[in-house]
Design an enzyme around this catalytic site. Structure first.
Site: not given
Ligand code: SAH
Ligand code: SF4
Length: 421
Positions: A106, A225, A254, A279, A353, A396
């Site tokens: 996506e 990732e 990220s 986080n 989210n 996100c």
């Molecule tokens: N894998 C990488 C990049 C993709 S996720 C990473 O984890 O950084 C991009 C961002 O979305 C990250 O900061 C992650 O912590 C956040 N994220 C993941 N799931 C989420 C959710 N359900 N609600 C809000 N942010 C979320």
């Molecule tokens: Fe993977 Fe989602 Fe964690 Fe980013 S936030 S490292 S996409 S599991």
């Protein structure tokens, strides 16, 4: 396969070896093998990366015989294809993109940038923001829409569009963050550099974007990732910067925190901005929400981040997903301030989210406001990221191939936007 799926629009592109993704040296080798002159490599690169053609027949700078030869040898452009689209009420579009082997990822298009969070490093530089009249105070919770309106005004006045594209780096993800929907997929495979950059090309084509005129920001924040697919991620950066023409200063990658990869990244000659998904404010909470913390502790990650040679106008962004009652209390804000003390950093707060089957709750709005206020008062620039496309599961952590996820609403296929003339 879902009935919304479009038929592949480029049937002659099926089962071909992809040119898209090859670097100049590789193209030079290829044309030499085919007995053609070296400049043909430049012409191919120009056609696939600058003109963004989607089939060999459209590479009109090449002779008809050479095009035919490429076809006979099994070469095609191999740009990934958008096969499904959902459009949010806020203008965000989520695409299901099909790769050559039938796997899908996506990709998200957010018109007018990703709004309200200059702090994530994906937006225009400070000078540009000031020129557009966007420079201002750190937002209050909920005030993003006001800025967006100013943004729209600036767009109209300047006659260019601004958008952020969020791209995926893997099919699924192995990291297993407990709050993220992508984690539920597990890891299927890495994307190639061509597949990562190809998502951008496909989306640019859909919107008729003119590189050099429209303002495009990229965030490597989709599925996967990026630092666990490091080599192909870097290849995609090279293609995007040197060949497609998007400067690295407009890109943010990220990471969930892969310590050795952060150190390697610090030494890259071509380096997007970095965002670290913090986080949590201590290792105990982080281990619960991001089990990868067992491998690399927050302290190790911060030490690695400190090796980045930051540019004058560069900050490291720390993303912080607020999970109700888990990491959103004043004591957590105090710990975050302590962790980031002295760093050239910004914090992006992301209200969690929701997703099906994930047992967290959203933070209370009042807690979000207090959290932001405490960080700002502690001297840390802190932004609240406006959720984009939540209604279509494009925000996100909500990316999970729709074909596998009947619970994610699909709004059907929107017609391609008319390119700007
Ligand atoms: N894998 C990488 C990049 C993709 S996720 C990473 O984890 O950084 C991009 C961002 O979305 C990250 O900061 C992650 O912590 C956040 N994220 C993941 N799931 C989420 C959710 N359900 N609600 C809000 N942010 C979320
Ligand atoms: Fe993977 Fe989602 Fe964690 Fe980013 S936030 S490292 S996409 S599991």
């Amino acid at each position: 396969m879902s009935k919304e799926m479009q038929e592949i629009s480029n049937p002659e592109e099926k089962d071909t070896k992809a040119l898209f993704g090859m670097l100049p040296g590789e193209l030079t080798e290829l044309v030499a093998e085919l007995g053609e002159k070296g400049y043909r490599a430049t012409q191919i690169a120009e056609a696939i990366y600058r003109q963004r053609v989607t089939n060999v027949g459209a590479m009109t700078a090449l002779s008809a015989t050479f095009r035919q030869e490429l076809g006979l040898r099994g070469f095609g452009v191999g740009m990934p294809e958008i096969v499904q689209t959902a459009k949010s009420v806020d203008g965000t579009e989520r695409y299901l993109i099909r790769l050559a082997d039938g796997e899908t990822v996506e990709t998200v298009w957010m018109p007018d940038g990703d709004g309200g969070e200059r702090g994530d490093g994906s937006e225009a530089s400070a000078e540009e923001e000031a020129a557009e009249g966007l420079e201002g105070n750190v937002s209050e919770f909920g005030s993003a829409s006001k800025r967006d309106m100013r943004n729209v005004g600036a767009l109209e006045q300047n006659g260019y569009r601004r958008a952020t594209i969020c791209i995926s780096s893997q099919v699924g993800c192995a990291v297993n963050c407990q709050f993220c929907l992508t984690a539920k997929l597990g890891i299927k495979r890495n994307l190639t550099g061509g597949e990562i950059a190809g998502q951008v090309a496909a989306v640019l084509n859909r919107h008729g974007v003119k590189i050099g005129k429209d303002r495009i920001n990229l965030v490597f924040m989709g599925m996967g990732e990026p630092f666990l697919n490091y080599v192909e991620f870097i290849r995609s950066v090279e293609i995007l910067v040197k060949h497609i023409g998007i400067p690295e200063s407009r890109m943010t990658v990220s990471t969930s925190g892969i310590e050795p990869a952060i150190r390697r990244f610090a030494e890259e000659p071509l380096r997007p901005k970095l965002a670290l998904s913090l986080n949590a404010s201590n290792d105990v909470v982080r281990e619960q929400v991001m089990p990868i913390t067992r491998k690399w502790k927050i302290g190790q990650l911060l030490d690695a981040v400190k090796t980045l040679p930051l540019g004058k106008r560069e900050w490291v962004t720390f993303e912080y997903v607020l999970l109700g009652g888990v990491n959103d209390q004043p004591e957590h804000a105090r710990e975050v301030l302590e962790l980031l003390k002295g760093m050239k950093a910004k914090v992006n707060l992301i209200v969690w989210n929701p997703g099906p089957g994930i047992a967290y709750t959203q933070p209370k709005p009042a807690d979000v406001v207090v959290f932001q206020k405490m960080l700002i008062e502690g001297g840390m620039p802190t932004y609240i990221r406006r959720p984009r496309g939540r209604d279509i599961y494009a925000a996100c952590g909500q990316l999970k191939r729709t074909v596998d996820s009947p619970s994610a609403p699909v709004v059907g296929i929107a017609p391609a936007a008319t390119p700007l003339s």
